[in-house]
Design a protein around this motif. Structure first.
Motif, mmCIF file in Angstrom:
data_model
loop_
_atom_site.group_PDB
_atom_site.id
_atom_site.type_symbol
_atom_site.label_atom_id
_atom_site.label_comp_id
_atom_site.label_asym_id
_atom_site.label_seq_id
_atom_site.Cartn_x
_atom_site.Cartn_y
_atom_site.Cartn_z
ATOM 1 N N ASP A 63 0.822 -1.221 0.000
ATOM 2 C CA ASP A 63 0.000 0.000 0.000
ATOM 3 C C ASP A 63 0.853 1.267 0.000
ATOM 4 N N TRP A 64 2.103 1.177 -0.419
ATOM 5 C CA TRP A 64 2.938 2.382 -0.431
ATOM 6 C C TRP A 64 2.419 3.402 -1.442
ATOM 7 N N ALA A 65 1.741 2.927 -2.469
ATOM 8 C CA ALA A 65 1.109 3.814 -3.450
ATOM 9 C C ALA A 65 -0.371 3.461 -3.487
ATOM 10 N N PRO A 66 -1.199 4.102 -2.657
ATOM 11 C CA PRO A 66 -2.616 3.721 -2.587
ATOM 12 C C PRO A 66 -3.356 3.908 -3.893
ATOM 13 N N GLY A 67 -2.912 4.879 -4.716
ATOM 14 C CA GLY A 67 -3.559 5.099 -6.005
ATOM 15 C C GLY A 67 -2.687 4.596 -7.144
ATOM 16 N N ARG A 68 -3.262 4.424 -8.282
ATOM 17 C CA ARG A 68 -2.539 3.947 -9.460
ATOM 18 C C ARG A 68 -1.724 5.088 -10.053
ATOM 19 N N LEU A 69 -0.418 4.861 -10.179
ATOM 20 C CA LEU A 69 0.479 5.850 -10.771
ATOM 21 C C LEU A 69 0.773 5.407 -12.199
ATOM 22 N N ALA A 70 -0.118 5.777 -13.092
ATOM 23 C CA ALA A 70 -0.035 5.292 -14.472
ATOM 24 C C ALA A 70 1.109 5.932 -15.244
ATOM 25 N N HIS A 71 1.619 7.086 -14.788
ATOM 26 C CA HIS A 71 2.675 7.783 -15.510
ATOM 27 C C HIS A 71 4.073 7.477 -14.971
ATOM 28 N N LEU A 76 13.387 5.282 -7.834
ATOM 29 C CA LEU A 76 14.727 5.190 -7.272
ATOM 30 C C LEU A 76 14.612 5.010 -5.759
ATOM 31 N N LEU A 77 15.092 3.850 -5.257
ATOM 32 C CA LEU A 77 15.007 3.523 -3.839
ATOM 33 C C LEU A 77 16.350 3.069 -3.283
ATOM 34 N N SER A 78 17.431 3.502 -3.875
ATOM 35 C CA SER A 78 18.750 3.078 -3.404
ATOM 36 C C SER A 78 19.105 3.759 -2.081
ATOM 37 N N HIS A 79 20.008 3.096 -1.303
ATOM 38 C CA HIS A 79 20.523 3.633 -0.040
ATOM 39 C C HIS A 79 19.385 3.953 0.933
ATOM 40 N N ASN A 80 18.596 2.928 1.219
ATOM 41 C CA ASN A 80 17.488 3.104 2.156
ATOM 42 C C ASN A 80 17.508 2.088 3.289
ATOM 43 N N GLY A 81 18.420 1.118 3.258
ATOM 44 C CA GLY A 81 18.351 0.052 4.253
ATOM 45 C C GLY A 81 17.142 -0.838 4.035
ATOM 46 N N LEU A 82 16.676 -0.918 2.798
ATOM 47 C CA LEU A 82 15.467 -1.673 2.462
ATOM 48 C C LEU A 82 15.728 -3.169 2.640
ATOM 49 N N SER A 83 14.931 -3.820 3.459
ATOM 50 C CA SER A 83 15.104 -5.249 3.713
ATOM 51 C C SER A 83 13.887 -6.083 3.331
ATOM 52 N N PHE A 84 12.766 -5.445 3.017
ATOM 53 C CA PHE A 84 11.554 -6.192 2.668
ATOM 54 C C PHE A 84 10.835 -5.470 1.540
ATOM 55 N N VAL A 85 10.462 -6.262 0.513
ATOM 56 C CA VAL A 85 9.670 -5.754 -0.608
ATOM 57 C C VAL A 85 8.528 -6.726 -0.827
ATOM 58 N N SER A 86 7.312 -6.229 -0.719
ATOM 59 C CA SER A 86 6.143 -7.079 -0.905
ATOM 60 C C SER A 86 6.036 -7.543 -2.360
ATOM 61 N N THR A 87 5.516 -8.752 -2.538
ATOM 62 C CA THR A 87 5.313 -9.264 -3.899
ATOM 63 C C THR A 87 4.222 -8.499 -4.639
ATOM 64 N N GLU A 88 3.439 -7.677 -3.919
ATOM 65 C CA GLU A 88 2.411 -6.858 -4.539
ATOM 66 C C GLU A 88 2.780 -5.377 -4.532
ATOM 67 N N ALA A 89 4.044 -5.099 -4.290
ATOM 68 C CA ALA A 89 4.450 -3.703 -4.151
ATOM 69 C C ALA A 89 4.402 -2.947 -5.467
ATOM 70 N N PHE A 90 4.465 -3.644 -6.589
ATOM 71 C CA PHE A 90 4.527 -2.959 -7.891
ATOM 72 C C PHE A 90 3.242 -3.138 -8.694
ATOM 73 N N ALA A 91 2.163 -3.481 -8.035
ATOM 74 C CA ALA A 91 0.904 -3.668 -8.745
ATOM 75 C C ALA A 91 0.320 -2.350 -9.243
ATOM 76 N N HIS A 92 0.655 -1.230 -8.574
ATOM 77 C CA HIS A 92 0.078 0.065 -8.946
ATOM 78 C C HIS A 92 0.963 0.850 -9.909
ATOM 79 N N VAL A 93 2.086 0.289 -10.306
ATOM 80 C CA VAL A 93 2.990 1.011 -11.240
ATOM 81 C C VAL A 93 3.295 0.090 -12.419
ATOM 82 N N PRO A 94 2.321 -0.214 -13.243
ATOM 83 C CA PRO A 94 2.517 -1.208 -14.303
ATOM 84 C C PRO A 94 3.427 -0.742 -15.438
#
Length: 477
Positions: A63-71, A76-94
């Motif tokens: 739910d990081w992007a509650p709305g569809r970002l069609a554009h 860019l998410l580098s250098h964030n200490g990111l350790s978890f990415v949901s398998t549905e995280a990119f459903a709103h940015v096709p």
């Protein structure tokens, strides 16, 4: 009012407001180094580039992007200490084409992690802690061109996912450098498409030394591939008897392997032909040998299947050549002391053997004909003898002064100038070589009597051809 509408930023009431601690410029949203622990919300729906690098976003939920970002086409998410990415995280940015997840703390690429990104072209995952790669992690990435997985903890990468080219058909660069790869399936690497095999980066891995690895790297050096030429010092391997890694290219003739560089040959053939690829090894006492086709298939037994057959002397026979038979064939030979690999590049032309020569002969004949035509034209223009008026004797009587009015007006050369010594050559039509006007002999009518001395004598016969004879100055050859 019109000026105000022009200067109104796109994140106004029509498209949403610019998030705090971010900079919005047109359709670019930059929130880099903003000390964010989560993705700011709400995001303008017109956002095309979203830069969240150098923050503290450790988890990317669905739910990081509650709305569809069609554009959105770059995230860019580098250098964030990111350790978890949901398998549905990119459903709103096709329509995402560029995804940067580098320099984080990702440990595994889960099942179908990127399957929603059908338009993704560049994926950066270097400098993470990835040790496991699921076979389905890159499913549905039919447009992916560059995949960076360097500086991770990968001990085995499923190269068989790339062999048939069906899962990542457009992949042209694969970076697996600085990982924990100890061995390479050279046969699977040879089966990769040529455009991917030439841009496969493997330096910085603790590889075990063997002759197939040496021959693979030596072949890249001979072809001057950037993956080998730019990282020769980092292409090292481990020998059981050596305390430190040695250069892979230094294995030539070195004990205990004593590897020899693979040889290559080029063979040309045509559609429908039958060709024999020779495995002309220098080794004696060969224990075994087999061929690997450009598609990665191994031909082990005599007789073979389909169009490829292994002969008793170790050669490979290909019958009824097709366009897909073209490529590089490898012959693996195992000897009592060392092994050898021979490569044969087969070029299959889609025309008959005599086609190019016939085309060349036709072009040569046309060229010769054109040259001869030009020479003949030059000979006609510059080497044709000029019947100059100056060549006539000086005692020739001058032409009568009472020429017809048509001749005196339309003639390009005055008659009174004929026969003057020192004059330049004039046109043949005015040379006066015959008894008629302008040098033409009269066919019809009464011939003119020779000129008389004394008073003027009027001509009695009209000359109906005088006009045409003046304008016709081209001799009949």
């Amino acid at each position: 009012l019109l000026l105000a509408l022009v200067l109104l930023p796109p994140w106004g009431s029509a498209g949403g407001s610019c998030p705090p601690r971010c900079v919005c410029a047109s359709n670019i949203l930059s929130c880099s180094q903003a000390v964010l622990s989560s993705v700011p919300a709400p995001l303008p729906r017109f956002t095309a580039v979203l830069d969240l690098s150098h923050n503290n976003v450790s988890r990317l939920r669905a739910d990081w992007a509650p709305g569809r970002l069609a554009h959105l086409h770059a995230l860019l998410l580098s250098h964030n200490g990111l350790s978890f990415v949901s398998t549905e995280a990119f459903a709103h940015v096709p329509h995402l084409r560029h995804l940067d997840l580098s320099s984080n703390r990702l440990r595994a690429l889960e099942e179908n992690l990127f399957s929603d990104l059908a338009e993704l072209e560049v994926l950066l995952l270097y400098n993470n802690e990835i040790s496991a790669v699921d076979r389905t992690a890159f499913d549905n990435l039919s447009r992916l061109r560059k995949l960076y997985l360097g500086q991770n903890r990968i001990a085995r990468f499923p190269l068989e996912l790339l062999r048939d080219g069906s899962r990542l058909p457009q992949l042209a660069l694969l970076d697996l450098s600085a990982n924990r790869l100890r061995s390479l399936p050279v046969g699977e690497l040879q089966a990769l498409p040529a455009w991917l095999r030439d841009r496969l980066y493997l330096h910085g891995n603790p590889l075990a030394c063997d002759c197939p690895l040496f021959q693979l790297v030596a072949r890249g050096r001979r072809r001057r591939l950037s993956a080998v030429m730019d990282f020769q010092e980092e292409l090292r391997c481990l020998l059981p008897t050596a305390p430190a890694p040695v250069g892979i290219l230094a294995l030539a003739g070195r004990q205990p392997l004593n590897c020899s560089e693979a040889r290559e040959a080029v063979l040309e053939a045509h559609l429908g032909d039958t060709v024999t690829l020779s495995c002309d090894t220098r080794l004696r006492g060969v224990r075994s040998r087999h061929w690997v086709t450009p598609g990665g298939e191994r031909v082990l037994e005599e007789g073979g299947n389909g169009s490829a057959a292994l002969l008793a002397n170790g050669s490979l026979q290909l019958r009824a050549l097709r366009p897909e038979d073209a490529g590089t064939y490898a012959c693996w030979v195992a000897g009592p002391l060392l092994n050898e690999t021979l490569y044969v590049e087969l070029l299959v032309h889609n025309f008959t053997l005599h086609g190019p020569h016939d085309t060349l002969n036709t072009a040569y004949t046309t060229l010769v004909g054109c040259i001869l035509s030009v020479v003949l034209v030059l000979i006609y223009l510059y080497l044709t003898p000029c019947r100059c008026c100056c060549c006539r004797g000086a005692d020739k009587p001058p032409a009568p002064r009472d020429d017809s009015i048509n001749s005196s007006v339309l003639s390009a050369t005055p008659n009174h100038a004929a026969g003057v010594p020192g004059e330049p050559c004039r046109s043949r039509s005015a040379s006066g070589t015959g008894p008629g006007q302008n040098g033409r002999f009269k066919v019809g009518g009464t011939p003119q009597p020779p000129p008389r001395h004394g008073p003027k004598v009027q001509r009695k016969v009209s000359d109906p051809d005088s006009v045409s004879s003046v304008f016709s100055d081209t001799p009949i050859v």
